[in-house]
Design a protein around this motif. Sequence first.
Motif, PDB file in Angstrom:
ATOM      1  N   THR A   1     -29.914  87.119  66.356  1.00  0.00           N
ATOM      2  CA  THR A   1     -29.009  86.273  67.124  1.00  0.00           C
ATOM      3  C   THR A   1     -27.814  85.919  66.248  1.00  0.00           C
TER       4      THR A   1
ATOM      5  N   SER B   1     -21.548  79.900  64.008  1.00  0.00           N
ATOM      6  CA  SER B   1     -21.162  78.751  63.187  1.00  0.00           C
ATOM      7  C   SER B   1     -21.232  79.115  61.703  1.00  0.00           C
ATOM      8  N   GLN B   2     -21.995  80.161  61.398  1.00  0.00           N
ATOM      9  CA  GLN B   2     -22.127  80.562  59.991  1.00  0.00           C
ATOM     10  C   GLN B   2     -21.076  81.593  59.581  1.00  0.00           C
TER      11      GLN B   2
ATOM     12  N   GLY C   1     -26.101  84.165  58.621  1.00  0.00           N
ATOM     13  CA  GLY C   1     -25.965  84.093  60.072  1.00  0.00           C
ATOM     14  C   GLY C   1     -26.564  85.247  60.854  1.00  0.00           C
TER      15      GLY C   1
ATOM     16  N   THR D   1     -19.252  85.334  54.803  1.00  0.00           N
ATOM     17  CA  THR D   1     -20.003  86.381  55.514  1.00  0.00           C
ATOM     18  C   THR D   1     -19.362  87.742  55.261  1.00  0.00           C
TER      19      THR D   1
ATOM     20  N   ASP E   1     -25.226  83.853  64.657  1.00  0.00           N
ATOM     21  CA  ASP E   1     -24.948  82.427  64.537  1.00  0.00           C
ATOM     22  C   ASP E   1     -23.481  82.296  64.117  1.00  0.00           C
TER      23      ASP E   1
ATOM     24  N   GLN F   1     -37.364  79.572  56.790  1.00  0.00           N
ATOM     25  CA  GLN F   1     -35.968  79.669  56.353  1.00  0.00           C
ATOM     26  C   GLN F   1     -35.819  79.292  54.883  1.00  0.00           C
TER      27      GLN F   1
ATOM     28  N   TYR G   1     -34.308  85.157  65.121  1.00  0.00           N
ATOM     29  CA  TYR G   1     -33.509  84.567  64.040  1.00  0.00           C
ATOM     30  C   TYR G   1     -32.609  85.617  63.399  1.00  0.00           C
TER      31      TYR G   1
END
Length: 487
Positions: A228, A232-233, A60, A238, A230, A307, A225
């Motif tokens: 930022t 949602s991840q 993320g 994490t 993320d 990615q 990328y």
Amino acid sequence: MQEERAAVAEQQAGAGSAPQQGVKKHHGFSGKIGFVLAAAGSAVGLGNLWRFPYLAAKYGGGIFILCYIILAATVGITLLMLEIAIGRKTGKGVLGAFAALNKKFKWLGFLCLVVPVIIVPYYCVIGGWVVKYIVAFLGGASGLVASGGAAVDTDAYFTSFIADPWQPLLFFLIFAAATIFVVVFGVQKGIERISKVLMPLLAVISVALMVYVLCQDGALEGVVYLFTPDFSQFGYETLLAALGQLFYSLSLAMGIMITYGSYMKKDVSVPKSSLQIAICDSAFAIVAATIIIPSIFAFSASSDAAQNALGTSGPSLMFVQLPAVFNNLPGGRWIGAAFFILVFFAALTSSISLVEAIVAVLRENLHLKRWLSCLIVFGLVLVLGVLSSLGFGVLDGIHLELPSGASYGILDMFDYLANSILMPIVAICTCILAGYFIDKNLIPDEIGLQKQGMRVYFRVMVRYIAPVCMAIILISGIVFNLILPPL
Ligand code: PFF
């Protein structure tokens, strides 16, 4: 060399043993800068360059970086201060340090010593691959460096290189010899001197590469990328990944910070130095990610393709994907050479610190001369390193098949054992020792924590939060590799 030992002896006196008569007042590191640069040199290594960027991409981007920074500022700095203070208080290498704090914990010194013994040999094998890539990029090797529009297969190049019976061994030998060569010169004349040269150079090369990459078309997409968050991840994966990386990256639980701490002068601030080491380590990791991720974006046909390329880590990211990327950038041969020189410097200062942790014990506990200790470590590195190196060639039949479906070669086995099992155990036991089995003021006094609030914070971290974090890493390392597939 005599001087470092005198320093150790003098500090032992401070740790409660009988004062030594006639010991000259000398210390390992000449001062704060030498200590911080050497410790930061140890921390900044392959972990920053090949592990952090991949984890940041996978978990993320910005949210992973944020978790990492928060964990570094809390758990990371606490453990760093703890290890450095243990070293400085006892003035001993890893074997003597734990025993000096509490005799019942002598075994922990042995366990901690096993970690660098396992890691240095395979770290030198990978260091050897890096040397090979410097030579190959500088020489414009035809299988690796694209010239005149001809396509090259960087995957085939890497696979055939590591499977070769002799070449990887030769480069491994070069890297191991370079490491030992620096350590033979001692703390001040070897480790400190080289860190003072290499760390600034590392900064210059990495910033120059970053600026170059950011000037390429499409690179900005990679920056977006990367930074930022993320959300949602965001999940426990994490946090787990950030925690595992922190531990690896700061060179914790492998006896290094204890050893370097034992060479640290009494008037150098432990909290400030720890903060500087952690900042330096995180900054290098973020700069490395800002080189690698945008360069993959600049080169890939689409953001999806980029990615996908980022879905690989470790050797394959560094030795296969990145060379392919460099080939597509203008002046790729020189960018490749500069990048691998950067990796070489980072890896060298780390392997030096791993070797010093073992050498310190041999000198102190077996009363051997530095050169003889270095020679013994060199022999050990050769034996274990040859096994790791040949594990990709002649010995590639040796694999450990796990119930999770993962299959580990020799190098992976060493890496797994050290990083996922031994290091968390050592860290947990260190916290238990410091938190429950020694005078509660000993370490905070050595660190120089004045404010009551800071002392309480440190104690809570060492007694509860850090060991729980480490236990989570240990359990998940076992569950998610041995039983279930890796996260
Ligand atoms: N901290 C260094 C790195 O990030 O590469 C050194 C190191 C850490 C070496 C962990 C080996 C290791 F297993």
